[in-house]
Design an enzyme around this catalytic site. Sequence first.
Site, PDB file in Angstrom:
ATOM      1  CG  HIS A 119      37.558  54.279 -29.442  1.00 35.88           C
ATOM      2  ND1 HIS A 119      38.142  53.158 -28.909  1.00 35.88           N
ATOM      3  CD2 HIS A 119      36.954  53.876 -30.589  1.00 35.88           C
ATOM      4  CE1 HIS A 119      37.921  52.115 -29.715  1.00 35.88           C
ATOM      5  NE2 HIS A 119      37.192  52.529 -30.744  1.00 35.88           N
ATOM      6  CB  SER A 215      30.553  40.871 -24.227  1.00 32.95           C
ATOM      7  OG  SER A 215      30.934  42.183 -24.537  1.00 32.95           O
ATOM      8  CG  ASP A 259      30.089  48.627 -24.397  1.00 37.25           C
ATOM      9  OD1 ASP A 259      29.874  49.675 -25.028  1.00 37.25           O
ATOM     10  OD2 ASP A 259      30.977  47.820 -24.700  1.00 37.25           O
TER      11      ASP A 259
HETATM   12  C1  GLA Z   1      33.797  49.032 -26.814  1.00 41.87           C
HETATM   13  C2  GLA Z   1      34.136  49.189 -25.334  1.00 41.87           C
HETATM   14  C3  GLA Z   1      33.593  50.506 -24.788  1.00 41.87           C
HETATM   15  C4  GLA Z   1      34.000  51.692 -25.667  1.00 41.87           C
HETATM   16  C5  GLA Z   1      33.737  51.399 -27.141  1.00 41.87           C
HETATM   17  C6  GLA Z   1      34.293  52.462 -28.046  1.00 41.87           C
HETATM   18  O1  GLA Z   1      32.426  48.902 -27.003  1.00 41.87           O
HETATM   19  O2  GLA Z   1      33.588  48.116 -24.604  1.00 41.87           O
HETATM   20  O3  GLA Z   1      34.034  50.675 -23.460  1.00 41.87           O
HETATM   21  O4  GLA Z   1      35.345  52.055 -25.437  1.00 41.87           O
HETATM   22  O5  GLA Z   1      34.285  50.147 -27.542  1.00 41.87           O
HETATM   23  O6  GLA Z   1      33.616  53.661 -27.878  1.00 41.87           O
END
Ligand code: GLA
Length: 458
Positions: A119, A215, A259
């Site tokens: 986060h 995803s 991601d």
């Molecule tokens: C998900 C979101 C990412 C990131 C994580 C938490 O995977 O897609 O962008 O914010 O949560 O670190």
Amino acid sequence: MRPSTRSARSSATSKTTASSGDLSQMKVTTQSLQASLPCMMQPSHSIVSVAMPTGSREPVTKTLSGLLQLGLGPVTGGQMAGQAATPATTASERFRDLVGAAPEGLWRAPGRVNLIGEHTDYNFGLALPFAIDRATVVAARRRQDNLVRAFSCTLESQAIASLDDIAGKAPSYFEPWARFPFGVIWAMARAGAAVPGLDIVIASDLPIGGGLSSSAALSIAVAIAVNDIAAAGLSKAEIARAGQQAESEVAGLPCGLMDQLAVLEGQAGAAVLIDFLSLQTEQVPLGLGPLVVINTRVEHANAAGAYADRRNACEEAARELGVPSLRQATLEQVEDKLAGELRKRARHVVTEDGRVVEAAACLRNGQPIGDLLVASHASLRNDYEVSCAELDLAVDVALGSGADGARLTGAGFGGCAISVGATAEDLVTAMSGAFARAGFPQPEVFAVAPTDGAGRLA
Ligand code: GLA
């Protein structure tokens, strides 16, 4: 401060989380057996759903005979049951069955585990993810008309839309899985790519929705295929942005870029240190011993809403502190000027950035990072309130079974934990017993290895 003993770390992770209100909303689901089987082992006569872009906001479900009437060709199993299939062979064989021709190419995008830095991406901070040896593979070929037809082997589901419909507006009216391929094409067209009609067949060995970025792997595999076939020349950063836009504007999760960048920038044997302020990346060698994922199979009923709440709180905290983002805030400012929930959320983000810097330095010097992982988990549980009982148990059991460190990985609210230093064999029996005693569904435990990021296979 980093706790110094294993017992201190263990007890730190077994405290009751303060988020029991959130936890009561959690829905425990067992991944369907069909969804977890390679598609060649699934019945070939299954119901195939076709998402229609116009006339109705509801996807229309068709039987196989209905598809034949639509002239979309038979959908058959490719290999004999019992034979091992990789996503690449599955995608390739199903493509030939469905389209009646060879694909123009195969493109692979891996899932990711975030080692530390959770986060932090939408707060312009730092993270240290790595691409894993489970992936989504796309077989694709240009069509002569202006239709895009996407078929998911995992879900035995097919979605069709015209390019006009896809480009016209963000295609969030498609069934959930199809929002990623169509969403990323929509974003690429908006970025200037001249996308042709396409047949796309998708196969994967990533758990769907399990916190390993299935995803992002899907969006990025489609995006690099389209980028090649259309000779669009989009850079990695532009492709990452297109994936992020598909996720946030089409699928509805207002995510950061972690991601997509992890999936694109991963390298065998290394984690990717990402600075979300400069978007610079650095490969950091990973010599940590066994890396094991524990998939709790828990899904939060409203994870996207809870995620958006956290993001909004961080932005409000930055506004109160008078800084552009929490990347520019100090722990002293957070403790002095914020109160209540905003202070907790901001404290997690600011301390997590610090832990990423420390973890990267430890990895460069060959030092262990277990205590940092445990501190990250405690912060996500107590301050950010995104853990759950199953994740806390997975972390405790890993630490009690010889792991050097463990933490939830990904957004939280369920999904996966990562353990460092214990083998899958060390963990599987202990996890199974502990989850059974707690009355939780059996978790899935498997080793992962840091691998190369997305690219063309053939
Ligand atoms: C998900 C979101 C990412 C990131 C994580 C938490 O995977 O897609 O962008 O914010 O949560 O670190």
